[in-house]
Design a protein around this motif. Sequence first.
Motif, PDB file in Angstrom:
ATOM      1  N   GLU A 125       1.896   4.655   2.291  1.00  0.00           N
ATOM      2  CA  GLU A 125       3.135   3.897   2.109  1.00  0.00           C
ATOM      3  C   GLU A 125       3.814   3.620   3.446  1.00  0.00           C
ATOM      4  O   GLU A 125       4.392   2.555   3.659  1.00  0.00           O
ATOM      5  CB  GLU A 125       4.088   4.652   1.185  1.00  0.00           C
ATOM      6  N   GLU A 126       3.714   4.576   4.366  1.00  0.00           N
ATOM      7  CA  GLU A 126       4.288   4.377   5.694  1.00  0.00           C
ATOM      8  C   GLU A 126       3.606   3.210   6.409  1.00  0.00           C
ATOM      9  O   GLU A 126       4.233   2.458   7.151  1.00  0.00           O
ATOM     10  CB  GLU A 126       4.128   5.663   6.512  1.00  0.00           C
ATOM     11  N   ALA A 127       2.284   3.052   6.163  1.00  0.00           N
ATOM     12  CA  ALA A 127       1.519   2.016   6.853  1.00  0.00           C
ATOM     13  C   ALA A 127       1.772   0.622   6.291  1.00  0.00           C
ATOM     14  O   ALA A 127       1.902  -0.348   7.044  1.00  0.00           O
ATOM     15  CB  ALA A 127       0.027   2.349   6.785  1.00  0.00           C
ATOM     16  N   VAL A 128       1.830   0.484   4.949  1.00  0.00           N
ATOM     17  CA  VAL A 128       1.903  -0.859   4.363  1.00  0.00           C
ATOM     18  C   VAL A 128       3.081  -1.065   3.423  1.00  0.00           C
ATOM     19  O   VAL A 128       3.334  -2.185   2.981  1.00  0.00           O
ATOM     20  CB  VAL A 128       0.588  -1.193   3.605  1.00  0.00           C
ATOM     21  N   GLY A 129       3.804   0.000   3.089  1.00  0.00           N
ATOM     22  CA  GLY A 129       4.866  -0.106   2.084  1.00  0.00           C
ATOM     23  C   GLY A 129       5.965  -1.081   2.452  1.00  0.00           C
ATOM     24  O   GLY A 129       6.422  -1.883   1.625  1.00  0.00           O
ATOM     25  N   GLU A 130       6.417  -1.036   3.707  1.00  0.00           N
ATOM     26  CA  GLU A 130       7.512  -1.906   4.121  1.00  0.00           C
ATOM     27  C   GLU A 130       7.112  -3.378   4.027  1.00  0.00           C
ATOM     28  O   GLU A 130       7.899  -4.230   3.602  1.00  0.00           O
ATOM     29  CB  GLU A 130       7.930  -1.560   5.559  1.00  0.00           C
ATOM     30  N   LEU A 131       5.865  -3.663   4.420  1.00  0.00           N
ATOM     31  CA  LEU A 131       5.386  -5.040   4.333  1.00  0.00           C
ATOM     32  C   LEU A 131       5.333  -5.513   2.882  1.00  0.00           C
ATOM     33  O   LEU A 131       5.735  -6.637   2.552  1.00  0.00           O
ATOM     34  CB  LEU A 131       3.996  -5.137   4.969  1.00  0.00           C
ATOM     35  N   ARG A 165      -1.640   2.811  14.747  1.00  0.00           N
ATOM     36  CA  ARG A 165      -1.410   3.665  13.586  1.00  0.00           C
ATOM     37  C   ARG A 165      -2.654   4.480  13.242  1.00  0.00           C
ATOM     38  O   ARG A 165      -2.599   5.674  12.987  1.00  0.00           O
ATOM     39  CB  ARG A 165      -0.991   2.795  12.401  1.00  0.00           C
ATOM     40  N   LEU A 166      -3.795   3.815  13.244  1.00  0.00           N
ATOM     41  CA  LEU A 166      -5.050   4.501  12.939  1.00  0.00           C
ATOM     42  C   LEU A 166      -5.365   5.555  13.991  1.00  0.00           C
ATOM     43  O   LEU A 166      -5.739   6.682  13.670  1.00  0.00           O
ATOM     44  CB  LEU A 166      -6.183   3.473  12.858  1.00  0.00           C
ATOM     45  N   LYS A 167      -5.188   5.182  15.273  1.00  0.00           N
ATOM     46  CA  LYS A 167      -5.476   6.125  16.348  1.00  0.00           C
ATOM     47  C   LYS A 167      -4.580   7.346  16.269  1.00  0.00           C
ATOM     48  O   LYS A 167      -5.024   8.484  16.476  1.00  0.00           O
ATOM     49  CB  LYS A 167      -5.263   5.421  17.694  1.00  0.00           C
ATOM     50  N   GLY A 185      -7.315  -5.086   5.584  1.00  0.00           N
ATOM     51  CA  GLY A 185      -7.923  -4.546   6.799  1.00  0.00           C
ATOM     52  C   GLY A 185      -7.440  -3.147   7.102  1.00  0.00           C
ATOM     53  O   GLY A 185      -8.216  -2.270   7.470  1.00  0.00           O
ATOM     54  N   ILE A 186      -6.118  -2.906   6.950  1.00  0.00           N
ATOM     55  CA  ILE A 186      -5.573  -1.562   7.171  1.00  0.00           C
ATOM     56  C   ILE A 186      -6.125  -0.580   6.139  1.00  0.00           C
ATOM     57  O   ILE A 186      -6.549   0.529   6.464  1.00  0.00           O
ATOM     58  CB  ILE A 186      -4.031  -1.584   7.115  1.00  0.00           C
ATOM     59  N   LEU A 187      -6.140  -0.995   4.885  1.00  0.00           N
ATOM     60  CA  LEU A 187      -6.577  -0.095   3.813  1.00  0.00           C
ATOM     61  C   LEU A 187      -8.027   0.317   3.990  1.00  0.00           C
ATOM     62  O   LEU A 187      -8.369   1.503   3.914  1.00  0.00           O
ATOM     63  CB  LEU A 187      -6.370  -0.760   2.447  1.00  0.00           C
ATOM     64  N   HIS A 188      -8.898  -0.638   4.228  1.00  0.00           N
ATOM     65  CA  HIS A 188     -10.318  -0.312   4.319  1.00  0.00           C
ATOM     66  C   HIS A 188     -10.703   0.215   5.695  1.00  0.00           C
ATOM     67  O   HIS A 188     -11.626   1.011   5.812  1.00  0.00           O
ATOM     68  CB  HIS A 188     -11.161  -1.540   3.958  1.00  0.00           C
ATOM     69  N   GLY A 189      -9.972  -0.217   6.716  1.00  0.00           N
ATOM     70  CA  GLY A 189     -10.289   0.277   8.045  1.00  0.00           C
ATOM     71  C   GLY A 189      -9.777   1.681   8.298  1.00  0.00           C
ATOM     72  O   GLY A 189     -10.344   2.430   9.071  1.00  0.00           O
TER      73      GLY A 189
END
Length: 706
Positions: A41-47, A153-155, A25-29
């Motif tokens: 990487e900042e958005a999903v790397g830690e997860l 994050r997106l905003k 959802g984060i990647l495509h949104g």
Amino acid sequence: MASCADILRSEFPDLDGELFAYVTGILHGSGADFESVDELEEAVGELLREVSQDTKDDGAIREICQRLFNTLQLDEGQAQRCSQVLLDAPIQLSQITDGYGDTSADLLPGLLLKRGQTSSQAFGGFAEDALFFKLCSVSQMVNAKKLEKAEARLKAKQDKRLERDSLKSSGPVVLEEASASQASSKKETRMESSGKNKSYDVRIENFDVSFGERVLLTGADLNLAFGRRYGLVGRNGLGKTTLLKMIASQSLRIPSHISILHVEQEVAGDETPALQSVLECDTTRESLLREERDLTAKISSGRGEGTEGARLSEIYAKLEEIEADKAPARASVILAGLGFNTKMQQQTTKEFSGGWRMRLALARALFARPDLLLLDEPTNMLDVRAILWLESYLQTWQSTILVVSHDRNFLNAVATDIIHLHSQRLDMYRGDFENFMKIKEERLKNQQREYEAQQQYREHIQVFIDRFRYNANRASQVQSKLKLLEKLPVLKPVDKESEVIIRFPDGFEKFSPPILQLDEVGENGAGKSTMLKILMGELAPVRGIRHAHRNLKIGYFSQHHVDQLDLNISAVELLARKFPGKTEEEYRHQLGSYGISGELAVRPVASLSGGQKSRVAFAQMTMPCPNFYILDEPTNHLDMETIEALAKALNKFRGGVILVSHDERFIRLVCQELWVCENATVTRIEGGFDQYRDILKEQFRKEGFL
């Protein structure tokens, strides 16, 4: 080519459905808003690191993020087409909410948000509009907290992009302004209004300082005892210069009877001789002399009223009291110490360059003798000779000094106390810089030991609690242990500052000598700047020859390069314009080698500190991979950690280096030979810096400075 979903399934086969839906959802949104792999990487790397359960190191996670980023970039158009499908029939709000709780919180990644739109905005006017959904199943829904984080994050990224776009279209950058706030003290207010406060100590308590939206200091205290000399140190960009400006402008409360002088701007160029410019700083003396001239003229012309003689006597007594007759000699000594010879002292201020006008500003401040003298990197404008003189002069300073400096030797010679700015606070240390380093290191060790000891104690108590939690006979003891845990102070582990690392690209190849040679070069000016220009081939010698190897590639750094950076664009854009044809990732990697990473790389250069601008200039200079560096005052504005890192980088560099510097420690760390350029000649000092210091001290003794 594999999709983002395929990559995730392949690399993380055990990723559960909810987390898989969250990441996709984060990647495509937000895919269109990721401007670099760093942001992805900042958005999903830690997860991804967490779900890998230590089966993948940071390098592997970085590589996966790079693949995801490339996939999004190459397939952005298709991703946009596939990201929304208009359902055949409108869906009623009641149908969606049944069984799924709060709609706005549970539909990610079901709800498609248009750019700049949050889920709550998307649901506004819901009754009349159809909803756009990604093709996903109900099992892929994620919880409200994850939705909020993803939206935020997106905003934020969208806002950053809009801000940068508006800056580009609006012309010159409007710089953020610094501000300060301070908790009021009724006692201080009463003392100030009553005029009872006669102390020259400066106490600024519980204050905050910000620069735009960035908080630099919060709840800080600054106590300056009269007559002591304080060195203010800390990393670039943390707010040292801003703090001085807040004090000088009295945005922070200072007792009105304390005079403050901040050496910040160069003296304006006009017809005033340099010596007179310094003398004019003593406004009391100038006023008395002016009145004396007027009274004498009245008496001589017969226009007097009979009271002039008595007033003249008062003026002469006052002039004698302030030793007005000694002022020209004192001003001349200060100017001479800062490099102004007798002839230069009579030159008008407009005849001097900016650097010499800054020396004049320093001379005026020293002559004025304020109660609180604020100096910001005073050694930047001086040569070694003037620095040694200033060290000696300030050691006998009678009032208070607060100086920002990166020069360790200067601070060791001048400072009686060190103030360390870090983590939005100020820590005070007695002694010079070397003593500060020892005490700070010991404090950090003690802090870490206390933290580790408490952690062990907490674990010991927790073991008891866990063991007897459900034992009725031990219930009272368990409750007692729980209360004990609650009362323990919260200690934090040592928050160590990250190490500064500078890497010079190695464009070295073995050359047959001579690599760079000057023979019998005649005078074509006077000083090191002329010599550097001849070395680089920018200036032809009057006589003699310059020989350079055909494969020699020179990288040149000077503070003028920092001044000439385009302030209206980001560091990434600056490199892209200077060296087109590379990816943004390559530009970011180059800047990251000099500590300009993350959001610093995309902020307007105008908003960076002086040291950060210097790092951008280094990144620009080294981009073509020179094999020979000529560096003119490279340490100006750099913090101590960056200077140390620069020295290490130069020592590892296998090419040639010619360094012009006044920083004694930096010279000792880097240079194998010392040349002194003066009186239109260049002389090699066989004994290195120690011998050069001895030569200068001997000159001072002969001239009466020591």
